[in-house]
Design an enzyme around this catalytic site. Structure first.
Site, PDB file in Angstrom:
ATOM      1  CE1 TYR A 188      40.334  49.185  48.404  1.00 63.31           C
ATOM      2  CE2 TYR A 188      42.704  49.530  48.536  1.00 63.31           C
ATOM      3  CZ  TYR A 188      41.572  49.233  47.800  1.00 63.31           C
ATOM      4  OH  TYR A 188      41.686  48.989  46.455  1.00 63.31           O
ATOM      5  NE  ARG A 228      30.046  49.168  41.431  1.00 64.34           N
ATOM      6  CZ  ARG A 228      31.043  48.687  42.159  1.00 64.34           C
ATOM      7  NH1 ARG A 228      32.226  49.290  42.163  1.00 64.34           N
ATOM      8  NH2 ARG A 228      30.882  47.612  42.899  1.00 64.34           N
ATOM      9  CG  HIS A 231      38.808  50.263  43.092  1.00 66.42           C
ATOM     10  ND1 HIS A 231      38.081  49.819  44.175  1.00 66.42           N
ATOM     11  CD2 HIS A 231      38.612  51.607  43.028  1.00 66.42           C
ATOM     12  CE1 HIS A 231      37.489  50.864  44.748  1.00 66.42           C
ATOM     13  NE2 HIS A 231      37.804  51.961  44.074  1.00 66.42           N
ATOM     14  CE  LYS A 259      41.319  46.070  42.967  1.00 66.39           C
ATOM     15  NZ  LYS A 259      40.495  45.055  43.682  1.00 66.39           N
ATOM     16  CG  PHE A 301      38.758  41.724  53.498  1.00 68.76           C
ATOM     17  CD1 PHE A 301      39.077  42.945  52.912  1.00 68.76           C
ATOM     18  CD2 PHE A 301      37.441  41.481  53.854  1.00 68.76           C
ATOM     19  CE1 PHE A 301      38.117  43.918  52.705  1.00 68.76           C
ATOM     20  CE2 PHE A 301      36.455  42.453  53.642  1.00 68.76           C
ATOM     21  CZ  PHE A 301      36.802  43.672  53.057  1.00 68.76           C
ATOM     22  CB  THR A 347      33.834  41.547  43.911  1.00 68.45           C
ATOM     23  OG1 THR A 347      33.208  42.831  44.027  1.00 68.45           O
ATOM     24  CG2 THR A 347      35.110  41.542  44.710  1.00 68.45           C
ATOM     25  CD  GLU A 361      36.787  54.986  45.622  1.00 68.82           C
ATOM     26  OE1 GLU A 361      36.621  54.878  44.383  1.00 68.82           O
ATOM     27  OE2 GLU A 361      36.451  54.076  46.422  1.00 68.82           O
ATOM     28  NE  ARG A 408      36.643  43.638  39.704  1.00 70.74           N
ATOM     29  CZ  ARG A 408      35.946  44.368  40.567  1.00 70.74           C
ATOM     30  NH1 ARG A 408      34.662  44.124  40.764  1.00 70.74           N
ATOM     31  NH2 ARG A 408      36.531  45.332  41.240  1.00 70.74           N
ATOM     32  CG  ASN A 467      39.005  42.158  41.934  1.00 73.69           C
ATOM     33  OD1 ASN A 467      39.821  43.074  41.936  1.00 73.69           O
ATOM     34  ND2 ASN A 467      37.955  42.150  42.730  1.00 73.69           N
TER      35      ASN A 467
END
Length: 137
Positions: free
Chosen positions: A49, A85, A115, A9, A57, A91, A126, A102, A112
């Protein structure tokens, strides 16, 4: 073999953490089968998204994800979705297990740093959202 989708990110790219994340991907024995450095348009972020469109948000998320460059990744290994993950962690970096990305580089719930797809269906959607078949090894 299984594929998963990942994003490094804007908060991580701004802090020059791309090499750190890529090294972790390699250390965890993922094969990178697709990779792009790009800056998401508002339209691309809104589409990606879209499932969160009604959440409070959503606009902040789109603004954040378009605030700087991102690295888009298609990763492959056995049990790729679950493993990525677990490498990312929770998160919220404050709740993430020690040693996860993270917990180590995430700043807060929004910033964070990484993704990852949460299911096989999400992974397929995705990956195909950002990569065509000619861009994947």
């Amino acid at each position: 073999m299984e594929r998963t989708f990942a994003i490094i990110k804007p908060d991580a790219t701004a802090r020059n953490l791309v090499p750190t994340v890529l090294q972790r991907i390699q250390d965890e024995e993922f094969k990178i089968v697709g990779m792009k450095l790009t800056r998401l348009s508002a339209q691309a972020a809104q589409g990606f998204y879209g499932e969160h469109r009604e959440r409070p948000f959503f606009n902040d998320l789109v603004e954040f994800m378009t605030s700087g460059p991102v690295v888009l990744l298609a990763l492959e290994r056995s049990n790729a979705i679950t493993h990525w993950r677990s490498v990312m962690g929770a998160t919220n970096p404050d709740a993430a297990d020690e040693g996860t990305l993270r917990s180590e580089i995430g700043e807060n719930v929004e910033r964070n740093s990484v993704h990852g797809s949460d299911s096989e269906a999400s992974s397929k959607r995705e990956i195909s959202y950002f990569f065509n078949c000619f861009e994947l090894l």
